[in-house]
Structure formats: structure tokens, C-alpha cells
Design a protein around this motif. Sequence first.
Motif, PDB file in Angstrom:
ATOM      1  N   LEU A  58       0.808  -1.221   0.000  1.00  0.00           N
ATOM      2  CA  LEU A  58       0.000   0.000   0.000  1.00  0.00           C
ATOM      3  C   LEU A  58       0.843   1.274   0.000  1.00  0.00           C
ATOM      4  O   LEU A  58       0.285   2.366   0.054  1.00  0.00           O
ATOM      5  CB  LEU A  58      -0.948  -0.006   1.201  1.00  0.00           C
ATOM      6  N   GLY A  59       2.171   1.139  -0.076  1.00  0.00           N
ATOM      7  CA  GLY A  59       2.957   2.336  -0.325  1.00  0.00           C
ATOM      8  C   GLY A  59       4.083   2.646   0.622  1.00  0.00           C
ATOM      9  O   GLY A  59       4.773   3.659   0.446  1.00  0.00           O
ATOM     10  N   ALA A  60       4.330   1.808   1.640  1.00  0.00           N
ATOM     11  CA  ALA A  60       5.446   2.091   2.542  1.00  0.00           C
ATOM     12  C   ALA A  60       6.772   1.734   1.862  1.00  0.00           C
ATOM     13  O   ALA A  60       6.914   0.662   1.274  1.00  0.00           O
ATOM     14  CB  ALA A  60       5.287   1.299   3.837  1.00  0.00           C
ATOM     15  N   ASP A  61       7.734   2.646   1.947  1.00  0.00           N
ATOM     16  CA  ASP A  61       9.062   2.395   1.395  1.00  0.00           C
ATOM     17  C   ASP A  61       9.927   1.609   2.368  1.00  0.00           C
ATOM     18  O   ASP A  61      10.787   0.821   1.966  1.00  0.00           O
ATOM     19  CB  ASP A  61       9.759   3.719   1.070  1.00  0.00           C
ATOM     20  N   ILE A  62       9.733   1.857   3.650  1.00  0.00           N
ATOM     21  CA  ILE A  62      10.485   1.189   4.710  1.00  0.00           C
ATOM     22  C   ILE A  62       9.465   0.664   5.724  1.00  0.00           C
ATOM     23  O   ILE A  62       8.564   1.402   6.135  1.00  0.00           O
ATOM     24  CB  ILE A  62      11.458   2.163   5.406  1.00  0.00           C
TER      25      ILE A  62
END
Length: 388
Positions: A238-242
Motif C-alpha cells: 500500500l505504499g510504505a518504502d520502509i
Amino acid sequence: MQALVFERKPARYAAAATASRVIPGAGAGVGPLQRRDVDPPSLPGPDWQTVRPRLTGICGSDLATVEGRSSRYFEPLVSFPFVPGHEVVGIDEAGHRVALEPVLGAAARNEPLPFPGAAPGDGQDYGYLLGGDIDRGIQIGFCASTGGGWGEALVAHQSQLHPVPDHLSDEAAVMLEPAAGGVHAALAARVQPGDSVAVLGTGTMGLCSLAALRALTAAGTVIATAKYPHQRDLAAQLGADIVADPREARRAVRRFAGCRMLGDYLSGGVDVTIDAVGNPGSITDAIAITRPRGRVVLLGMPHAARLDLTGLWHREIELVGAYTYGTENLPDGSATTSFALAFELVASANLERLVSARYPLPRYREAIAHAAEAGARGAVKVVFEQNS
């Protein structure tokens, strides 16, 4: 009709709090929540209609109530006995599917709108909560007059009902209410292009906030905390990079920001943090990892607790509450509502996949226990299913 009814019984409430500290969800078996036959709620006026729920979610505020953890702040804002349940997709009197916007706003109470076209959650003076022909209650699900989604029928004002298009499944429609809350939090964060954002907690509200951040803002790096493998996977999708373990939040942000430690606080940090947990530890973490003069959005419903807010003061961090949803002013100067944006978000981010388990009302103790341990059991959203 059959319903789960929450009554004002202080001794049972205390028992629920004690039991739930030992076994999550155990308060449903010993507390004030009981399944019984009740009369269907009466229509308060001509602009109201009966809705028969098909799916109703179990959310964090419901669990806090059932488990005896809710703040006493809400005592003047509810009326007993009430039927819980506010994340609802149901059938209206014409046989059409509708999604519920549960906030009992000015229109539902025959009070003047704060401005033309205001959404139910747009109250600028909560005095309207004392008005109208219904009992006290901030939402359907906390009002004795309306019933709630944990029953076979409820009544809702026309301002609270949204037609569900055919392309949305019931599972998608029951996610509209939490998605609208995620939209409201993401926009309340006032993220500037390229801003770094941390989202603490990846239950339903944290995941909805992540999806909204990516859909509606130009956030740069997004860091999320997730305790369980399925939460980590969903956060990344859903869009978390870390994605970091909650215990490693400070280390992850420090590594990203390249800052130093000042005791238990980072010298710098992310520009914005959305706290989707709302307990004393998460609020403390949110302040510790947000850069000086940054912003913390409190989305998770807190409860009474002792907090050291010296860091908030010293770092001049802005603390913003994000309760439900309302009218949203977009960066391009246009205005819409959280719910209108939620319809788009649920479809584009496939949020129906967060619905993990269904239970009939008679199995409410199992359902609440499952919801209370959703993360540990690989689930996100647990729902009641009725009138299908």
C-alpha cells in the motif's frame, strides 16, 4: 429483533477491563455486552429510514468499549443502552445497498449546518450533540435511539447514507468508513511534496492511512511500523518504502534521516508522523521520531494515560487530532468529502482485501476475540454478517 446491547453496568464494565487485560477480547464474555431480543428502533422523523446491515465491522473504538478501555471523556456523549457497530453496509427501505456515514451531525439533530453543504462530521461547535429528537450519541453505534450495526436493523438520517455502486462488493463497502478516516488523517497531515512520513501501526486505520497518503499526497519516503508478517506485506503493497518492527521505529527513522540521538529522542526525524495506534507508547514514539517543528497526527483513539509532553513543547511539534471525516479542502483549491474520496480509494487500493473473517451475531464472543487478536492471527478487519 436480535442485537448485541451494551448497557450501563459499571461492575460488569470493570470485570470486562480485568478480563481483557488477561485475555484480549475476554471482556465480551463478562462485560455489559449481551445478545438479546430488542424492539427495532423507531424512525425519529421523516428524513430517517430503516437500514438492515449486511456486513458490520468491529473497530478499535468498539473493542475499547467492550474491553473496558474507553476514555471517560465519552460518557456525556453516549446514551444507554446502545447497540454498537458503525462500519456498516446495509439495505435501505427501497432495497438498495447503502454505506453508513455514522456521525450524528447537525442535520440528523435538526440543528443549523455550520456551513452550506457541511458533512455530518463538520461540527464546529459540539453543542448540537444536545439537540434534536434523538438521545445523546456522537455516532450511530453509540446512541440509544438509533440502534447500530451489531443488530438486525438501525435507523439513519438521509445525510448519513451513501448509495453503493454495483461494482463495489459488500467487503469493499464495509471498508468505506475506515477508509474515509484514513483519508481524513492523510489530509490533516498537510504533507508537502517530498515530505517524509511515518505511520505508526498497520492495523486497519494505519493501512488505510498509508493508502490515502500515496493516493492523495505527494509524500516522499514513507516509513511504517508493522508487528506481524502479513501487516508488513500489506504496508509495502500500500505504499510504505520502509517497514520496521515497532520496537525499531526510532532506529529506522534515525537511519533514514541521518540524525543523532538526544537521550531517547532523535535530533531530527521525519516531517510528519501519523499515529494510528493511540496508546501512550505510540504517542511517545511519534513525538520522539518527528523532527523539531514537524507534525504529529493522532488518528488512533487514545485513552486516559500519563504522558510526558516536554518533548512536544521543546521540539515545537504540532499535535493534530483526526476524528472521523468531513469536508476536505484539496491542494488545488477544490473541496470534496472524505467519503467521496474513500469510494475512489477503496476501489483503487483494493481495500476489500483487508476483510479477513466473518461471523454471525450469535458467535459474537468468538468474533470479538478474533478482532482483539487480529494481528497475531493474521487478520485485519473482522466483520459481522447478517441479513444476507
